[in-house]
Write a protein that holds these residues in place. Structure first.
Motif, PDB file in Angstrom:
ATOM      1  N   VAL A  58     -16.577  36.271  30.058  1.00 27.35           N
ATOM      2  CA  VAL A  58     -17.708  35.924  29.449  1.00 27.35           C
ATOM      3  C   VAL A  58     -18.931  36.637  29.802  1.00 27.35           C
ATOM      4  CG1 VAL A  58     -19.155  33.885  29.068  1.00 27.35           C
ATOM      5  CG2 VAL A  58     -16.692  33.471  28.811  1.00 27.35           C
ATOM      6  N   LEU A  59     -19.398  36.724  31.084  1.00 27.27           N
ATOM      7  CA  LEU A  59     -20.492  37.506  31.608  1.00 27.27           C
ATOM      8  C   LEU A  59     -20.688  38.970  30.983  1.00 27.27           C
ATOM      9  CD1 LEU A  59     -20.643  36.170  35.211  1.00 27.27           C
ATOM     10  CD2 LEU A  59     -22.100  35.603  33.404  1.00 27.27           C
ATOM     11  N   ARG A  60     -19.461  39.569  30.958  1.00 25.70           N
ATOM     12  CA  ARG A  60     -19.384  41.098  30.501  1.00 25.70           C
ATOM     13  C   ARG A  60     -19.855  40.921  28.942  1.00 25.70           C
ATOM     14  NH1 ARG A  60     -13.781  43.728  31.547  1.00 25.70           N
ATOM     15  NH2 ARG A  60     -14.490  43.193  33.377  1.00 25.70           N
ATOM     16  N   ARG A  61     -19.096  40.232  28.111  1.00 25.42           N
ATOM     17  CA  ARG A  61     -19.472  40.152  26.599  1.00 25.42           C
ATOM     18  C   ARG A  61     -21.264  39.746  26.474  1.00 25.42           C
ATOM     19  NH1 ARG A  61     -14.155  37.936  25.987  1.00 25.42           N
ATOM     20  NH2 ARG A  61     -14.892  36.065  26.747  1.00 25.42           N
ATOM     21  N   ALA A  62     -21.482  39.048  27.496  1.00 24.55           N
ATOM     22  CA  ALA A  62     -23.014  38.615  27.293  1.00 24.55           C
ATOM     23  C   ALA A  62     -23.927  39.401  27.721  1.00 24.55           C
ATOM     24  CB  ALA A  62     -23.114  37.369  27.942  1.00 24.55           C
ATOM     25  N   GLY A  63     -23.396  40.714  28.380  1.00 26.07           N
ATOM     26  CA  GLY A  63     -24.293  41.845  28.551  1.00 26.07           C
ATOM     27  C   GLY A  63     -24.419  41.823  30.370  1.00 26.07           C
ATOM     28  N   VAL A  64     -23.909  41.146  31.073  1.00 25.60           N
ATOM     29  CA  VAL A  64     -23.843  41.602  32.529  1.00 25.60           C
ATOM     30  C   VAL A  64     -22.860  42.526  32.849  1.00 25.60           C
ATOM     31  CG1 VAL A  64     -23.658  40.648  34.636  1.00 25.60           C
ATOM     32  CG2 VAL A  64     -24.602  39.030  32.783  1.00 25.60           C
ATOM     33  N   PRO A  65     -23.232  43.748  33.340  1.00 27.30           N
ATOM     34  CA  PRO A  65     -22.209  44.734  33.701  1.00 27.30           C
ATOM     35  C   PRO A  65     -21.253  44.241  34.876  1.00 27.30           C
ATOM     36  CG  PRO A  65     -24.304  45.330  34.660  1.00 27.30           C
ATOM     37  CD  PRO A  65     -24.527  44.127  33.783  1.00 27.30           C
ATOM     38  N   ALA A 103     -31.851  41.447  39.684  1.00 30.65           N
ATOM     39  CA  ALA A 103     -32.289  40.145  39.402  1.00 30.65           C
ATOM     40  C   ALA A 103     -32.556  39.536  38.097  1.00 30.65           C
ATOM     41  CB  ALA A 103     -33.885  40.523  40.156  1.00 30.65           C
ATOM     42  N   GLU A 104     -32.478  40.689  37.038  1.00 30.98           N
ATOM     43  CA  GLU A 104     -32.703  40.249  35.804  1.00 30.98           C
ATOM     44  C   GLU A 104     -31.604  39.574  35.153  1.00 30.98           C
ATOM     45  OE1 GLU A 104     -31.621  44.616  35.658  1.00 30.98           O
ATOM     46  OE2 GLU A 104     -33.003  43.300  36.812  1.00 30.98           O
ATOM     47  N   HIS A 105     -30.227  39.818  35.698  1.00 28.92           N
ATOM     48  CA  HIS A 105     -29.125  39.080  35.328  1.00 28.92           C
ATOM     49  C   HIS A 105     -28.924  37.519  36.042  1.00 28.92           C
ATOM     50  CE1 HIS A 105     -27.236  43.343  34.646  1.00 28.92           C
ATOM     51  NE2 HIS A 105     -28.312  42.943  33.697  1.00 28.92           N
ATOM     52  N   ARG A 106     -29.920  37.061  36.685  1.00 28.62           N
ATOM     53  CA  ARG A 106     -29.699  35.557  37.289  1.00 28.62           C
ATOM     54  C   ARG A 106     -29.632  34.624  36.382  1.00 28.62           C
ATOM     55  NH1 ARG A 106     -33.382  36.771  42.911  1.00 28.62           N
ATOM     56  NH2 ARG A 106     -31.930  38.370  43.814  1.00 28.62           N
ATOM     57  N   LEU A 107     -30.742  34.618  35.596  1.00 28.23           N
ATOM     58  CA  LEU A 107     -30.859  33.584  34.718  1.00 28.23           C
ATOM     59  C   LEU A 107     -29.598  33.328  33.636  1.00 28.23           C
ATOM     60  CD1 LEU A 107     -32.541  31.358  33.263  1.00 28.23           C
ATOM     61  CD2 LEU A 107     -33.740  33.174  31.839  1.00 28.23           C
ATOM     62  N   LEU A 108     -29.075  34.610  33.137  1.00 27.29           N
ATOM     63  CA  LEU A 108     -28.095  34.707  32.294  1.00 27.29           C
ATOM     64  C   LEU A 108     -26.675  34.230  33.106  1.00 27.29           C
ATOM     65  CD1 LEU A 108     -27.049  35.196  29.485  1.00 27.29           C
ATOM     66  CD2 LEU A 108     -26.437  37.369  30.256  1.00 27.29           C
ATOM     67  N   PHE A 109     -26.684  34.442  34.182  1.00 30.89           N
ATOM     68  CA  PHE A 109     -25.590  33.919  35.221  1.00 30.89           C
ATOM     69  C   PHE A 109     -25.571  32.384  35.262  1.00 30.89           C
ATOM     70  CE2 PHE A 109     -23.961  32.588  39.209  1.00 30.89           C
ATOM     71  CZ  PHE A 109     -22.317  33.252  39.031  1.00 30.89           C
ATOM     72  N   LEU A 111     -20.559  38.924  41.328  1.00 32.26           N
ATOM     73  CA  LEU A 111     -20.512  39.347  40.079  1.00 32.26           C
ATOM     74  C   LEU A 111     -21.873  39.894  39.479  1.00 32.26           C
ATOM     75  CD1 LEU A 111     -18.157  36.469  38.458  1.00 32.26           C
ATOM     76  CD2 LEU A 111     -17.633  38.691  39.191  1.00 32.26           C
ATOM     77  N   VAL A 112     -23.067  39.247  40.162  1.00 31.97           N
ATOM     78  CA  VAL A 112     -24.296  39.611  40.085  1.00 31.97           C
ATOM     79  C   VAL A 112     -24.931  40.701  41.184  1.00 31.97           C
ATOM     80  CG1 VAL A 112     -26.881  38.860  39.521  1.00 31.97           C
ATOM     81  CG2 VAL A 112     -24.586  37.540  38.822  1.00 31.97           C
ATOM     82  N   ASP A 113     -25.709  41.645  40.679  1.00 32.48           N
ATOM     83  CA  ASP A 113     -26.246  42.545  41.662  1.00 32.48           C
ATOM     84  C   ASP A 113     -27.651  42.943  41.050  1.00 32.48           C
ATOM     85  OD1 ASP A 113     -25.377  44.063  39.387  1.00 32.48           O
ATOM     86  OD2 ASP A 113     -24.842  45.889  40.545  1.00 32.48           O
TER      87      ASP A 113
END
Length: 411
Positions: free
Chosen positions: A25-32, A68-74, A64-66
């Motif tokens: 789900v995270l990958r499809r939402a744009g998180v690498p 800062a810009e992906h924290r809100l989406l996570f 799964l998160v590395d």
């Protein structure tokens, strides 16, 4: 596969399957999220256990998160995915716009993220009991839909909207300002008399003058130099702007324009030749393969210094316009940043700064890096949707006014 089965056997219930599906789900939402991070998360869950919801959040977040810009989406995905088995109901309540109660004091819904909604919408779920809704009128890509798409932020677009936005970018016709050169050309109503043509004409007719040939100064398209920030905070916008740049450097009228393109993160890379491919997908693939620091850190001052030292004399001839596309979030070397920006502004005809942070109505230049660069630019424009790129085309089509600073609300 064998390693995944080993982790699955050591985790209770369907925890391994749910963790793998959450990563998808995270990958499809744009998180690498790569396979190595998924296996790391499964291994960490074996060690940390499931003592509480906070432990599960901390474990998955660390693995799964590395960025800062992906924290809100996570955080949004974790709140929806791990709260209720009814993923569709939670997604509809949290991510879709709701009708507010004018008389009641209902709290507003959380911020909408349509990429996350699209990723969660592909999750397996039970078939609904009610009959599916019948579509009476298909309003896809009507005039209203196109208008909404032109104003949509690139960072919140779904995959379908992104494809439609790429087609809209292809419809934008670039028009460069015409600069007068020192050379002359014949013109029926030119302001000057062409003495050489007059003497040649008189010699052919025995000294008689039948007409006065005239001439005027030639015009040429304004050269353009683009410096694009490809750091992690600019990833979505830089990819979009690369499609726009391909229309300038590799489009049908590319032979009439002189465009030089550079990208920078921690180093400066010349991508002018890679953008000349006819197919935009191949051109962007060539750019990505040529760049070693994509979506990494950013060193704006060092990159501008390298451009001023090694490339300015080569590409800044002919009074070009320079487009500097970056958010300006630099934390070190601020004195050098101001000095290099000033040098760049004095070396070109006009310096246009495109900043995606201007999409916020309450934007103020509080960051020290932005304050260091702002006094040395001629235009300060947003670059977050299709309308902002159309505004940029209008700016490029007109002559630059005399340098008198930036007229902004915070001045």
């Amino acid at each position: 596969m064998t390693e995944y089965r080993a982790h699955e056997a050591q985790l209770p219930g369907h925890l391994a399957d749910n963790a793998v599906h959450f990563a998808r789900v995270l990958r499809r939402a744009g998180v690498p999220v790569g396979t190595d991070r998924v296996l790391l998360a499964l291994q960490a869950l074996q060690v940390a256990g499931l003592g509480s919801r906070e432990d599960l959040y901390a474990t998955l977040h660390c693995c799964l998160v590395d960025r800062a810009e992906h924290r809100l989406l996570f955080d949004q995905a974790f709140h929806v995915f791990w709260k209720d088995p009814d993923l569709l109901g939670q997604m509809m309540r949290m991510l879709l716009p709701q009708v507010s109660d004018k008389q009641g004091g209902a709290p507003p819904p959380p911020p909408e993220n349509r990429r996350l909604g699209e990723a969660l919408g592909s999750a397996p779920r039970q078939p609904p009991s009610a009959p599916p809704e019948r579509i009476e009128i298909d309003a896809q890509m009507t005039a209203s839909a196109r208008e909404q798409l032109r104003k949509a932020d690139f960072d919140t677009m779904t995959a379908a909207e992104w494809d439609a936005a790429r087609r809209l970018l292809g419809e934008i016709t670039p028009f460069f300002c015409q600069l007068r050169s020192r050379r002359q050309q014949p013109a029926p109503r030119g302001p000057r008399i062409d003495l050489r043509a007059l003497l040649r004409q008189a010699a052919r007719h025995g000294g008689a003058i039948a007409a006065l040939p005239r001439r005027r100064r030639r015009t040429r398209p304004e050269p353009l130099v683009v410096l694009l920030d490809i750091s992690g905070s600019m990833s979505r916008y830089s990819r979009t702007f690369l499609h726009f740049m391909h229309g300038l450097a590799g489009g049908r009228r590319a032979a009439d324009h002189r465009v030089h393109a550079f990208v920078f993160g921690t180093r400066l890379t010349n991508i002018t030749r890679a953008l000349r491919a006819q197919d935009p997908d191949r051109a962007l693939a060539a750019v990505v393969s040529a760049v070693a620091d994509w979506s990494g850190g950013t060193r704006i001052a060092q990159s501008l210094a390298e451009f001023n030292r090694h490339w300015a004399r080569r590409v800044l001839s002919g009074s070009p316009t320079v487009l500097l596309v970056t958010d300006g979030l630099e934390h070190s070397g601020l004195d050098d940043l101001a000095r290099q920006t000033e040098r760049l502004g004095k070396s070109c005809r006009r310096l246009v700064w495109l900043n995606p942070l201007l999409r916020y109505d309450a934007f103020e230049p509080k960051a020290r890096g932005i304050r260091a660069m702002l006094p040395h630019v001629d235009e300060f424009l947003p670059v977050h949707n299709v309308d902002s790129l159309q505004q940029l085309v209008d700016v490029l089509a007109h002559r630059a006014p005399a340098r008198a600073g930036i007229d902004a609300p915070w001045n």
